[in-house]
Design a protein around this motif. Structure first.
Motif, short mmCIF file in Angstrom:
data_model
loop_
_atom_site.label_atom_id
_atom_site.label_comp_id
_atom_site.label_asym_id
_atom_site.label_seq_id
_atom_site.Cartn_x
_atom_site.Cartn_y
_atom_site.Cartn_z
N TYR A 173 0.71 -0.90 0.19
CA TYR A 173 0.02 0.10 0.11
C TYR A 173 1.00 1.53 0.12
O TYR A 173 0.86 2.20 -1.08
CB TYR A 173 -0.99 -0.22 1.32
CG TYR A 173 -1.36 1.68 1.39
CD1 TYR A 173 -2.10 1.90 1.27
CD2 TYR A 173 -1.29 1.80 3.03
CE1 TYR A 173 -2.71 3.28 1.77
CE2 TYR A 173 -1.45 3.04 3.17
CZ TYR A 173 -1.92 3.69 2.50
OH TYR A 173 -2.25 5.16 3.00
N ILE A 174 1.39 0.59 0.98
CA ILE A 174 2.53 2.51 0.98
C ILE A 174 3.63 2.45 -1.03
O ILE A 174 4.04 3.34 -0.90
CB ILE A 174 3.81 2.39 2.57
CG1 ILE A 174 4.38 1.55 2.42
CG2 ILE A 174 2.27 2.90 3.41
CD1 ILE A 174 5.15 1.46 4.03
N ASP A 206 1.20 4.25 -3.04
CA ASP A 206 1.20 5.55 -2.45
C ASP A 206 2.30 6.29 -3.34
O ASP A 206 2.34 7.29 -3.49
CB ASP A 206 0.60 5.69 -1.15
CG ASP A 206 -0.24 7.40 -0.67
OD1 ASP A 206 -0.87 7.16 -1.13
OD2 ASP A 206 0.86 7.54 -0.07
N SER A 207 2.90 5.79 -2.76
CA SER A 207 4.70 6.84 -3.28
C SER A 207 4.61 6.87 -4.55
O SER A 207 4.65 7.66 -4.72
CB SER A 207 5.68 6.19 -2.54
OG SER A 207 6.94 6.27 -3.34
N GLU A 209 1.92 9.46 -5.91
CA GLU A 209 2.50 10.78 -5.51
C GLU A 209 2.83 10.97 -6.78
O GLU A 209 3.31 12.67 -6.63
CB GLU A 209 4.19 10.92 -4.36
CG GLU A 209 2.57 10.73 -2.93
CD GLU A 209 1.53 11.67 -2.21
OE1 GLU A 209 2.05 12.63 -3.29
OE2 GLU A 209 0.75 11.37 -1.75
N PHE A 264 -7.11 1.21 3.47
CA PHE A 264 -5.65 1.26 2.51
C PHE A 264 -5.79 1.24 1.06
O PHE A 264 -5.83 2.62 0.70
CB PHE A 264 -4.67 0.97 3.15
CG PHE A 264 -4.37 0.72 5.03
CD1 PHE A 264 -4.38 2.00 5.13
CD2 PHE A 264 -4.15 -0.35 5.56
CE1 PHE A 264 -4.30 2.30 6.85
CE2 PHE A 264 -4.01 0.20 6.83
CZ PHE A 264 -3.46 1.50 7.62
N ARG A 290 -8.33 3.86 -0.08
CA ARG A 290 -7.81 5.48 0.20
C ARG A 290 -7.22 5.20 -1.24
O ARG A 290 -7.15 6.96 -1.65
CB ARG A 290 -6.87 5.76 0.83
CG ARG A 290 -7.85 5.63 2.53
CD ARG A 290 -6.35 5.57 3.24
NE ARG A 290 -6.89 5.45 4.66
CZ ARG A 290 -6.52 5.69 6.19
NH1 ARG A 290 -5.27 6.07 6.33
NH2 ARG A 290 -7.25 5.59 7.12
N LEU A 291 -6.71 4.55 -1.76
CA LEU A 291 -5.83 4.80 -3.06
C LEU A 291 -7.16 5.06 -4.27
O LEU A 291 -6.49 5.59 -4.76
CB LEU A 291 -4.48 3.74 -3.57
CG LEU A 291 -3.17 3.27 -2.16
CD1 LEU A 291 -2.67 2.33 -2.76
CD2 LEU A 291 -3.11 4.71 -2.21
N LYS A 346 -7.47 8.46 -4.76
CA LYS A 346 -6.76 9.53 -4.90
C LYS A 346 -6.78 9.29 -6.38
O LYS A 346 -6.55 9.87 -7.44
CB LYS A 346 -5.44 9.04 -4.84
CG LYS A 346 -5.10 9.43 -3.17
CD LYS A 346 -3.23 9.04 -2.72
CE LYS A 346 -3.26 10.09 -1.56
NZ LYS A 346 -2.02 9.54 -1.02
#
Length: 356
Positions: A172-173, A176-177, A180, A255, A258-259, A262
């Motif tokens: 997930y992170i 997310d990166s 960005e 999570f 959330r993406l 986005k």
């Protein structure tokens, strides 16, 4: 910006692996993180031969690979983790669209990372692929980059909850990166759009229209990259109760929601920016039309002024023998004076009517 091109007679078979990207001179490097809440082991310049004694299935393992040129290395990783050749082919084929799938207890996810190219209106593209199996997350990058530097620091410094979570949260992170980068690219495009809008107010140079079309192509490419990502994230969001993706824990589906949100925000922003581009394009054509109308108005006024003057010249240019004015001593000066007076009178009339 790369486009998918079909080459007749060239067929990539799943068991004939071939890297199709542009970073063909990048050497392959491997980095391994093995961690849990209490301990961390980091291996730089990791060797595939050490996988068996370095991987700890009781902890979270992140195997990060830079460079996809070493096919033997990728085959070795595929053999160790029992990765199907179809998945390896998807990792190496950078023209494939974003997708998510799970086969044989392996969760596969690939994504396009987009960043603005330096000193250019182009967009730099890199495909990043992820595999999760038995608590091991493997990330494949075409080249060395700093997308995940802050995540490595969070792992090293035990910042946040990353060390208390499993590989699915790490995925997930990482996603997310990468997402960005979409924001960075869109923001860069917006700055250039603002610059173009200002230029359309000052200049009618056709190069401005070419740049507008270039940025419209960039936004279309961004949409084509984000839409399949949105769909993939929606798949995770919508079937969380069906236990389809076994490698994602139920508590972590939030999570990925959330993406997904986005991705919707990114698409909405792109639509808004494309509207701004359309406005810039319309303003450019309107400015061109206005400029042409001003030119035509000026030429029309000049022509209208000279119409009665041409009539007078035509009358006295006739070759009749008996024309009284021809014998008049001051006839020439009188006619010229009348012509000047008529011209000034018409200019005053046009000015009074605000025609120029």
């Amino acid at each position: 910006m790369r486009k998918i091109k079909y080459k007749k007679g060239r067929k990539l078979q799943p068991y004939n692996l071939e890297y199709t990207g542009i970073h063909k001179r990048t050497d392959s490097e491997i980095q391994l993180f093995v961690y849990d809440d209490a301990n961390l082991s980091e291996y730089v310049d990791f060797n595939v031969a050490d996988l068996k004694r370095s991987i700890d299935v009781k902890k979270t393992n992140w195997l990060n690979i830079h460079g996809l040129n070493d096919l033997d290395l990728l085959k070795s990783i595929g053999d160790y983790f029992e990765i199907d050749n179809f998945m390896l082919a998807d990792i190496l084929n950078t023209t494939r669209r974003t997708k998510i799938e799970e086969q044989q207890d392996i969760l596969f996810f690939n994504i396009k990372s987009l960043l603005p190219a330096e000193n250019s209106d182009n967009i730099s593209v890199e495909q990043i692929s992820f595999l999760i199996k038995d608590g091991v997350l493997i990330s494949f990058q075409e080249k060395r980059s700093d997308f995940f530097t802050h995540i490595r620091e969070r792992i090293r410094t035990h910042s946040g909850i990353v060390r208390t979570k499993k590989a699915d949260y790490l995925l997930y992170i990482l996603l997310d990166s990468v997402m960005e980068n979409f924001y960075i690219t869109i923001e860069n495009e917006e700055d250039k759009i603002e610059e173009l809008i200002n230029l359309t107010k000052k200049s009618a140079d056709p190069i401005i229209l070419e740049r507008i079309e270039k940025h419209r192509d960039n936004f279309n490419f961004l949409k084509r990259s984000i839409i399949p990502l949105r769909d993939s994230l929606y798949d995770i969001k919508s079937i969380k109760d069906d236990n389809v993706f076994n490698e994602i824990e139920a508590e972590n589906f939030t999570f990925f929601s959330r993406l997904h949100q986005k991705s919707l925000e990114l698409l909405e922003q792109i639509e808004s920016d494309m509207g701004s581009l359309e406005s810039a394009s319309n303003f450019f054509f309107s400015a061109q039309t206005h400029k042409m109308n001003e030119i035509m108005k000026t030429l029309t006024i000049v022509s209208a002024i000279f119409i009665p003057l041409t009539f007078i010249v035509g009358v006295y240019g006739m070759n009749f023998k008996y024309m009284p004015e021809l014998e008049y001593k001051h006839g020439y000066y009188t006619v010229v004076g009348v012509m000047v007076f008529i011209g000034l009178l018409m200019m005053y009339y046009f000015k009074r009517r605000r025609w120029f």
